[in-house]
Every structure is written in structure tokens, then in C-alpha cells.
Write a protein that holds these residues in place. Structure first.
Motif, short mmCIF file in Angstrom:
data_model
loop_
_atom_site.label_atom_id
_atom_site.label_comp_id
_atom_site.label_asym_id
_atom_site.label_seq_id
_atom_site.Cartn_x
_atom_site.Cartn_y
_atom_site.Cartn_z
N ASP A 43 0.81 -1.22 0.00
CA ASP A 43 0.00 0.00 0.00
C ASP A 43 0.84 1.27 0.00
OD1 ASP A 43 -2.32 -1.45 -0.05
OD2 ASP A 43 -2.75 -1.20 2.09
N ASN A 44 1.85 1.35 0.89
CA ASN A 44 2.63 2.59 0.99
C ASN A 44 4.14 2.35 0.94
OD1 ASN A 44 2.99 1.45 3.56
ND2 ASN A 44 3.09 3.46 4.54
N ARG A 45 4.56 1.20 0.44
CA ARG A 45 5.98 0.89 0.33
C ARG A 45 6.29 0.38 -1.07
NH1 ARG A 45 7.09 -2.11 6.11
NH2 ARG A 45 6.86 -0.21 7.36
N ILE A 46 7.51 0.72 -1.52
CA ILE A 46 7.99 0.26 -2.82
C ILE A 46 9.44 -0.18 -2.64
CG2 ILE A 46 8.61 0.98 -5.17
CD1 ILE A 46 6.27 2.91 -5.13
N ALA A 47 9.78 -1.30 -3.27
CA ALA A 47 11.16 -1.76 -3.33
C ALA A 47 11.60 -1.71 -4.80
CB ALA A 47 11.29 -3.18 -2.79
N VAL A 48 12.80 -1.22 -5.04
CA VAL A 48 13.32 -1.12 -6.40
C VAL A 48 14.73 -1.71 -6.46
CG1 VAL A 48 12.01 0.97 -6.94
CG2 VAL A 48 14.33 1.19 -6.10
N ARG A 49 15.09 -2.12 -7.67
CA ARG A 49 16.49 -2.41 -7.96
C ARG A 49 16.93 -1.35 -8.94
NH1 ARG A 49 18.53 -5.72 -12.34
NH2 ARG A 49 17.00 -5.78 -14.00
N TRP A 85 11.52 1.98 0.01
CA TRP A 85 10.91 3.29 0.19
C TRP A 85 9.62 3.16 0.99
CZ3 TRP A 85 10.51 4.57 -5.73
CH2 TRP A 85 11.78 4.74 -6.27
N GLU A 86 9.36 4.12 1.86
CA GLU A 86 8.09 4.21 2.58
C GLU A 86 7.55 5.63 2.41
OE1 GLU A 86 6.92 2.41 6.66
OE2 GLU A 86 7.77 4.40 7.03
N PHE A 87 6.25 5.73 2.11
CA PHE A 87 5.63 7.01 1.78
C PHE A 87 4.59 7.42 2.80
CE2 PHE A 87 7.21 5.11 -2.05
CZ PHE A 87 7.81 6.17 -2.70
N ASP A 88 4.43 8.74 2.94
CA ASP A 88 3.33 9.26 3.74
C ASP A 88 2.08 9.38 2.86
OD1 ASP A 88 3.53 11.69 2.28
OD2 ASP A 88 4.58 12.72 3.90
N ASP A 89 0.98 9.80 3.43
CA ASP A 89 -0.29 9.86 2.69
C ASP A 89 -0.27 10.86 1.55
OD1 ASP A 89 -1.34 7.92 4.34
OD2 ASP A 89 -2.37 9.34 5.65
N ASP A 90 0.65 11.84 1.61
CA ASP A 90 0.76 12.85 0.54
C ASP A 90 1.67 12.40 -0.59
OD1 ASP A 90 -0.94 14.70 1.81
OD2 ASP A 90 0.71 15.38 3.08
N GLY A 91 2.18 11.19 -0.52
CA GLY A 91 3.06 10.69 -1.58
C GLY A 91 4.50 11.10 -1.43
N LEU A 92 4.87 11.69 -0.29
CA LEU A 92 6.25 12.06 -0.03
C LEU A 92 6.97 10.88 0.63
CD1 LEU A 92 5.66 15.65 1.37
CD2 LEU A 92 6.56 15.05 -0.89
N MET A 93 8.21 10.66 0.23
CA MET A 93 8.96 9.56 0.80
C MET A 93 9.45 9.96 2.18
SD MET A 93 12.17 7.44 -0.83
CE MET A 93 11.45 7.47 -2.46
#
Length: 156
Positions: free
Chosen positions: A83-89, A110-118
Motif C-alpha cells: 500500500d505505501n511501500r515500494i522496493a526497487v532495484r 521506500w516508505e511514503f506518507d499519505d501525501d506521496g512524499l517519501m
């Protein structure tokens, strides 16, 4: 292409891919002030052995990074998301001040707040010395062209 902050959680596969590409495009500008706007004002980073907190420290960190890593070109790929986390290579190439080329391989969480800011970024990165003839990323400085396959075609 949307700005990184235009894409907010909860993420779908499509929005996570768009978030990754927007972040890649921003980093490829090598503009520390622009990149920092995608992070919360109190964002926490671990980047290799550096610990950074807040936008001012992010700007200072990135300024030093891109002073040292010249001709920087980056490609990122979605690895996983919730929902609010993304992993990238990712991989990026750069040349140091003495002209030696490197390719960096890494993973980010990466973990994001509700405003889409990391609000949290953890990066593990390894550098590998390469010959200039071994470079993979040849597009002009700036955003990777849309027709470039990015990491999809590269196993290593």
C-alpha cells in the motif's frame, strides 16, 4: 510524466511503476533541490554508510554525490510494492574526477506518507569499476528516453 509527489498511496502495480519512473527521471536531472521535494521535510535515509535526515541534509548529500559522480545516468525497476511501500532495484553509471568509470548496483526500500512524499529511504549500493567501452547507459544526460529498455534487458 508525473512528478513523484503526484502519485500517492495506496499503490497499484501501475502507480508503483509510475512512481519508480518519476523518481528515476527526477534523479537523472541531478538537481538536488528538485529531488529533495519528493521527500518529506523530516525524511530519513540510509544510503550506504551515510545517514541523512531532512531535506536540507538531502540537498547537501546529493550535491556532494553529483559533484563526485559525473555523467551520472540511472535506471530503476520496480521490484515489489505494498500500500505505501515500494522496493526497487537499480543501476547507475558515472565517471569519477580522474575519468574512471563505474557501475553501481543497488536496492532501495521506500516508505511514503499519505501525501506521496517519501518519509524513509534505505539504499544498499555496490560500485563496480568498468571500462568506458562496457557502459550500458548512453542516452544524453537527463531523463532516460521512453524507448530505452532500462534494466529489463540487463541481467548484470
Amino acid at each position: 510524466m508525473p512528478k513523484p509527489t503526484d502519485i500517492r498511496p495506496p499503490f497499484t502495480r501501475e502507480t508503483a511503476i509510475a512512481k519508480v519512473r518519476a523518481a528515476e527521471d527526477a534523479w537523472n536531472t541531478r538537481d538536488p533541490n528538485r529531488v529533495a521535494l519528493a521527500y518529506s521535510v523530516n525524511s530519513q535515509w540510509r544510503n550506504r554508510d551515510s545517514f541523512v535526515q531532512g531535506r536540507d541534509q538531502i540537498v547537501a548529500f546529493l550535491t556532494g554525490k553529483w559533484d563526485a559522480e559525473q555523467e551520472y545516468r540511472l535506471a530503476k525497476q520496480l521490484w515489489a510494492f505494498t500500500d505505501n511501500r515500494i522496493a526497487v532495484r537499480f543501476q547507475y553509471e558515472y565517471r569519477n574526477a580522474s575519468g574512471k568509470w563505474f557501475r553501481a548496483y543497488g536496492n532501495e526500500n521506500w516508505e511514503f506518507d499519505d501525501d506521496g512524499l517519501m518519509r524513509r529511504r534505505e539504499a544498499s549500493i555496490n560500485d563496480y569499476a568498468i571500462d568506458e567501452s562496457d557502459r550500458k547507459f548512453h542516452w544524453p544526460l537527463g531523463a532516460r528516453p521512453d524507448n530505452d529498455a532500462g534494466l529489463e534487458e540487463f541481467v548484470q
